[in-house]
Design a protein around this motif. Structure first.
Motif, PDB file in Angstrom:
ATOM      1  N   SER A 130       0.818  -1.225   0.000  1.00  0.00           N
ATOM      2  CA  SER A 130       0.000   0.000   0.000  1.00  0.00           C
ATOM      3  C   SER A 130       0.843   1.262   0.000  1.00  0.00           C
ATOM      4  CB  SER A 130      -0.932   0.011   1.213  1.00  0.00           C
ATOM      5  OG  SER A 130      -1.867  -1.040   1.123  1.00  0.00           O
ATOM      6  N   ASN A 131       2.067   1.166   0.482  1.00  0.00           N
ATOM      7  CA  ASN A 131       2.977   2.306   0.535  1.00  0.00           C
ATOM      8  C   ASN A 131       4.323   1.874  -0.027  1.00  0.00           C
ATOM      9  OD1 ASN A 131       1.441   4.401   2.297  1.00  0.00           O
ATOM     10  ND2 ASN A 131       1.147   2.426   3.287  1.00  0.00           N
ATOM     11  N   ALA A 132       4.676   2.380  -1.188  1.00  0.00           N
ATOM     12  CA  ALA A 132       5.921   1.993  -1.834  1.00  0.00           C
ATOM     13  C   ALA A 132       6.885   3.169  -1.840  1.00  0.00           C
ATOM     14  CB  ALA A 132       5.654   1.528  -3.262  1.00  0.00           C
ATOM     15  N   PHE A 133       8.092   2.941  -1.337  1.00  0.00           N
ATOM     16  CA  PHE A 133       9.149   3.941  -1.429  1.00  0.00           C
ATOM     17  C   PHE A 133      10.497   3.256  -1.472  1.00  0.00           C
ATOM     18  CE2 PHE A 133       7.693   3.812   3.027  1.00  0.00           C
ATOM     19  CZ  PHE A 133       8.833   3.425   3.700  1.00  0.00           C
ATOM     20  N   GLU A 134      11.481   3.970  -2.005  1.00  0.00           N
ATOM     21  CA  GLU A 134      12.845   3.473  -2.156  1.00  0.00           C
ATOM     22  C   GLU A 134      13.667   3.825  -0.915  1.00  0.00           C
ATOM     23  OE1 GLU A 134      13.988   1.634  -4.773  1.00  0.00           O
ATOM     24  OE2 GLU A 134      11.882   1.648  -5.382  1.00  0.00           O
ATOM     25  N   PRO A 135      14.771   3.116  -0.672  1.00  0.00           N
ATOM     26  CA  PRO A 135      15.646   3.493   0.434  1.00  0.00           C
ATOM     27  C   PRO A 135      16.298   4.845   0.161  1.00  0.00           C
ATOM     28  CG  PRO A 135      16.618   1.709  -0.843  1.00  0.00           C
ATOM     29  CD  PRO A 135      15.250   1.943  -1.399  1.00  0.00           C
ATOM     30  N   ILE A 136      16.427   5.657   1.210  1.00  0.00           N
ATOM     31  CA  ILE A 136      17.062   6.966   1.062  1.00  0.00           C
ATOM     32  C   ILE A 136      18.100   7.162   2.166  1.00  0.00           C
ATOM     33  CG2 ILE A 136      15.127   8.052  -0.149  1.00  0.00           C
ATOM     34  CD1 ILE A 136      14.347   9.356   2.543  1.00  0.00           C
ATOM     35  N   ASP A 137      19.112   7.954   1.863  1.00  0.00           N
ATOM     36  CA  ASP A 137      20.184   8.205   2.821  1.00  0.00           C
ATOM     37  C   ASP A 137      19.681   8.934   4.073  1.00  0.00           C
ATOM     38  OD1 ASP A 137      21.826   7.025   0.962  1.00  0.00           O
ATOM     39  OD2 ASP A 137      22.819   8.883   0.357  1.00  0.00           O
ATOM     40  N   ALA A 138      18.642   9.747   3.936  1.00  0.00           N
ATOM     41  CA  ALA A 138      18.159  10.552   5.060  1.00  0.00           C
ATOM     42  C   ALA A 138      17.635   9.707   6.223  1.00  0.00           C
ATOM     43  CB  ALA A 138      17.063  11.502   4.587  1.00  0.00           C
ATOM     44  N   THR A 139      17.201   8.482   5.957  1.00  0.00           N
ATOM     45  CA  THR A 139      16.691   7.613   7.025  1.00  0.00           C
ATOM     46  C   THR A 139      17.610   6.422   7.281  1.00  0.00           C
ATOM     47  OG1 THR A 139      15.306   6.400   5.446  1.00  0.00           O
ATOM     48  CG2 THR A 139      14.284   8.256   6.594  1.00  0.00           C
ATOM     49  N   ALA A 140      18.812   6.456   6.733  1.00  0.00           N
ATOM     50  CA  ALA A 140      19.751   5.337   6.834  1.00  0.00           C
ATOM     51  C   ALA A 140      20.608   5.430   8.092  1.00  0.00           C
ATOM     52  CB  ALA A 140      20.661   5.307   5.609  1.00  0.00           C
ATOM     53  N   LEU A 141      21.087   4.259   8.535  1.00  0.00           N
ATOM     54  CA  LEU A 141      22.198   4.219   9.472  1.00  0.00           C
ATOM     55  C   LEU A 141      23.451   4.382   8.633  1.00  0.00           C
ATOM     56  CD1 LEU A 141      21.405   1.140  11.752  1.00  0.00           C
ATOM     57  CD2 LEU A 141      21.001   3.552  12.229  1.00  0.00           C
ATOM     58  N   VAL A 142      24.347   5.269   9.032  1.00  0.00           N
ATOM     59  CA  VAL A 142      25.545   5.553   8.253  1.00  0.00           C
ATOM     60  C   VAL A 142      26.766   5.414   9.149  1.00  0.00           C
ATOM     61  CG1 VAL A 142      26.765   7.255   6.845  1.00  0.00           C
ATOM     62  CG2 VAL A 142      24.264   7.219   6.868  1.00  0.00           C
ATOM     63  N   TYR A 143      27.773   4.702   8.652  1.00  0.00           N
ATOM     64  CA  TYR A 143      29.043   4.616   9.370  1.00  0.00           C
ATOM     65  C   TYR A 143      30.174   4.834   8.393  1.00  0.00           C
ATOM     66  CZ  TYR A 143      32.811   2.961  12.337  1.00  0.00           C
ATOM     67  OH  TYR A 143      33.961   2.874  13.060  1.00  0.00           O
ATOM     68  N   PHE A 144      30.962   5.880   8.616  1.00  0.00           N
ATOM     69  CA  PHE A 144      32.122   6.200   7.797  1.00  0.00           C
ATOM     70  C   PHE A 144      33.289   6.440   8.755  1.00  0.00           C
ATOM     71  CE2 PHE A 144      33.138   7.585   3.398  1.00  0.00           C
ATOM     72  CZ  PHE A 144      34.491   7.812   3.586  1.00  0.00           C
ATOM     73  N   PRO A 145      34.094   5.402   9.011  1.00  0.00           N
ATOM     74  CA  PRO A 145      35.128   5.493  10.048  1.00  0.00           C
ATOM     75  C   PRO A 145      36.389   6.211   9.569  1.00  0.00           C
ATOM     76  CG  PRO A 145      35.258   3.387   9.001  1.00  0.00           C
ATOM     77  CD  PRO A 145      34.074   4.094   8.375  1.00  0.00           C
ATOM     78  N   SER A 146      37.213   6.539  10.525  1.00  0.00           N
ATOM     79  CA  SER A 146      38.491   7.171  10.189  1.00  0.00           C
ATOM     80  C   SER A 146      39.650   6.180  10.245  1.00  0.00           C
ATOM     81  CB  SER A 146      38.771   8.320  11.164  1.00  0.00           C
ATOM     82  OG  SER A 146      38.815   7.821  12.486  1.00  0.00           O
ATOM     83  N   GLN A 147      39.317   4.901  10.462  1.00  0.00           N
ATOM     84  CA  GLN A 147      40.372   3.883  10.506  1.00  0.00           C
ATOM     85  C   GLN A 147      39.881   2.581   9.889  1.00  0.00           C
ATOM     86  OE1 GLN A 147      41.029   3.838  14.711  1.00  0.00           O
ATOM     87  NE2 GLN A 147      39.516   2.250  15.087  1.00  0.00           N
ATOM     88  N   THR A 148      40.799   1.727   9.515  1.00  0.00           N
ATOM     89  CA  THR A 148      40.494   0.442   8.905  1.00  0.00           C
ATOM     90  C   THR A 148      39.994  -0.547   9.961  1.00  0.00           C
ATOM     91  OG1 THR A 148      42.162   0.832   7.235  1.00  0.00           O
ATOM     92  CG2 THR A 148      41.468  -1.434   7.530  1.00  0.00           C
TER      93      THR A 148
END
Length: 141
Positions: free
Chosen positions: A76-94
């Motif tokens: 009934s409600n179709a939408f695509e994944p978006i960055d605004a509601t995502a969990l995001v992890y961008f580390p500064s180390q390996t």
């Protein structure tokens, strides 16, 4: 009695699912891992309101890239994944990791059956990100 007076009526439509298996993705577009999901199906009421929660552990193979978990919706409600509601992890180390959760409220949805499925990507698409302990839940209210 909070549980007796509020719990069953408030949470009666809640659904959730989880996948513990750690799996990786390298693409910078949202998509599935080898084990799809998790996903859950709920019935949106006439109020048109919904809370969606996601949680996972994200590990990256490089400090030059990160990982993102979001979700799409069908029915009934179709939408695509978006960055605004995502969990995001961008580390500064390996080989760094983060275990996190996020919740997004929605209103104005169309009443009816809606399935929400987790999707994954890397930030730059140059290195892999690994996703484990993946959980999704939805609560119509």
């Amino acid at each position: 009695d909070r549980v007796g007076n509020y719990g069953p009526s408030l949470f009666s439509g809640a659904q959730g699912a989880g996948v513990a298996t750690a799996q990786s993705r390298t693409s910078d577009t949202y998509g599935d891992l080898t084990t799809v999901g998790p996903s859950c199906t709920v019935n949106i009421s006439a109020s048109g309101r919904l809370l969606v929660g996601i949680s996972c552990k994200i590990t990256t193979s490089s400090s030059a890239d990160g990982g993102m978990m979001a979700y799409d919706s069908t029915g009934s409600n179709a939408f695509e994944p978006i960055d605004a509601t995502a969990l995001v992890y961008f580390p500064s180390q390996t080989d760094a990791f983060l275990q996190a959760s996020g919740v997004t409220p929605y209103e104005g949805l169309t009443p009816g059956v809606t399935t929400i499925t987790a999707k994954y990507k890397t930030v730059n698409g140059t290195n892999s990100a690994t996703f484990a302990n993946r959980v999704i839940w939805a609560l119509p209210f």
